[in-house]
Design an enzyme around this catalytic site. Sequence first.
Site, mmCIF file in Angstrom:
data_model
loop_
_atom_site.group_PDB
_atom_site.id
_atom_site.type_symbol
_atom_site.label_atom_id
_atom_site.label_comp_id
_atom_site.label_asym_id
_atom_site.label_seq_id
_atom_site.Cartn_x
_atom_site.Cartn_y
_atom_site.Cartn_z
ATOM 1 N N GLU A 182 -5.374 7.796 8.806
ATOM 2 C CA GLU A 182 -5.175 8.782 7.736
ATOM 3 C C GLU A 182 -3.675 9.028 7.566
ATOM 4 O OE1 GLU A 182 -4.751 10.824 4.936
ATOM 5 O OE2 GLU A 182 -6.897 10.468 5.216
ATOM 6 N N TYR B 251 -5.213 5.304 -9.477
ATOM 7 C CA TYR B 251 -6.368 4.500 -9.065
ATOM 8 C C TYR B 251 -7.610 4.874 -9.875
ATOM 9 C CZ TYR B 251 -3.861 2.571 -5.079
ATOM 10 O OH TYR B 251 -2.970 1.889 -4.288
ATOM 11 N N VAL C 233 -5.148 0.104 5.707
ATOM 12 C CA VAL C 233 -3.873 0.418 6.332
ATOM 13 C C VAL C 233 -3.398 1.737 5.712
ATOM 14 C CG1 VAL C 233 -3.168 -1.927 6.900
ATOM 15 C CG2 VAL C 233 -2.695 -1.051 4.606
ATOM 16 N N LYS D 285 -14.239 1.415 5.703
ATOM 17 C CA LYS D 285 -13.207 0.592 5.080
ATOM 18 C C LYS D 285 -12.221 0.108 6.141
ATOM 19 C CE LYS D 285 -11.785 3.765 2.325
ATOM 20 N NZ LYS D 285 -10.903 4.403 1.312
ATOM 21 N N TYR D 286 -11.639 -1.053 5.888
ATOM 22 C CA TYR D 286 -10.641 -1.616 6.795
ATOM 23 C C TYR D 286 -9.267 -1.444 6.141
ATOM 24 C CZ TYR D 286 -14.991 -3.785 8.353
ATOM 25 O OH TYR D 286 -16.281 -4.009 8.762
ATOM 26 N N TRP E 276 -7.091 -7.064 4.145
ATOM 27 C CA TRP E 276 -5.765 -7.348 4.686
ATOM 28 C C TRP E 276 -5.834 -8.381 5.804
ATOM 29 C CZ3 TRP E 276 -2.551 -5.345 1.389
ATOM 30 C CH2 TRP E 276 -2.814 -4.117 0.784
ATOM 31 N N CYS F 151 0.830 -1.210 0.000
ATOM 32 C CA CYS F 151 0.000 0.000 0.000
ATOM 33 C C CYS F 151 0.861 1.255 0.000
ATOM 34 C CB CYS F 151 -0.910 -0.013 1.227
ATOM 35 S SG CYS F 151 -1.830 1.524 1.472
#
Length: 360
Positions: free
Chosen positions: A179, A227, A164, A161-162, A124, A84
Amino acid sequence: MTLSLKLPVFRAYFVSRLQSGFFTNLRFSSKHTPQMARSALDEMSETGAFTRTPSTFRNFISKDHASQFPAESGRYHLYISYACPWASRCYAFLKLKGLEKAISITAVKPKWERTKETDEHMGWVFPTSAVEEPAAEPDPLNGAKTVRELYEIASANYAGKYTVPVLWDKKLKTIVSNESAEIVRMLNSEFNDVAENADLDLYPLHLLAQIDEVNEWVYDSINNGVYRCGFAKKQQPYEEAMVKLYEALDRCEMILQKQRYICGNTLTEADIRLFVTLIRFDEVYAVHFKCNKKLLREYPNLFNYTKDIYQIPGMSDTVNMDHIKKHYYGSHPSINPYGIIPVGPNLDFSSPHGRERFGS
């Protein structure tokens, strides 16, 4: 209530119900109620464009010892994925500031997997042992099997959202922040009493306005732009994102022709934020996200700039290309249904770059 009620009567009934909280307490079937995005793949507008939703946990660690989250050595833990870019930039700040002894870190497995047997969410996960996946480790604090479990420990009613990175407070057993843009600011300034490189300031006062301005267009067109290209579900939003992406890359190329870093000849936060996208560009985004109009290695200034940042002591430790490629090519079946990982191009970012001529 019958259908014969007059409109004013119905309006009065509706208002009374609204004021009483009646509609707030109603529960509708999930198939009729729009759900909050649980991963980036869910963040789509009706036009087929990718639209990233904001982070949820926004607390701030402070050097003020009276704050709720004081900057203490050994109190905080950073959960990341090497894959990520948002997590990697946090890890980069931790390394550059010399905070490895003060803040512990754990990396998850690169490829998304099922996070619960009761639904279809993919996200994840932690390995079951230290040898299951090189560079990934089981959760040492909570014994969580997934990052999703960390969010559920922090908030029983969490529905976002989950993601990282996750900056975790060991003392309060909760998430301080997810964040990355705010985590890097904490790492830059609030832990200087325990940082080995306390004199390094990646957000210096005399460059604040310039860094903020660069961050804005780099994020919109490049960091998030790749993205928007890759997750677009219709041709028009893809092409619009591509135009903005390459206009911004061309702009960077022109800037870096005249100076060593993106905000002058001083390394700043803006460089780290740009780097995490550039280092992934040819290996992932050019193929997987269809950002193939021009490759990073076709931009002489940008390519050598990326090598320059990569060769800063500690930065190469934050780049695990094996994890990066496993994640992108293996976690988005709607884009790459067979999960085949390209064997190249295996760029050498440790080769000479010649950027020293600009000084530092």
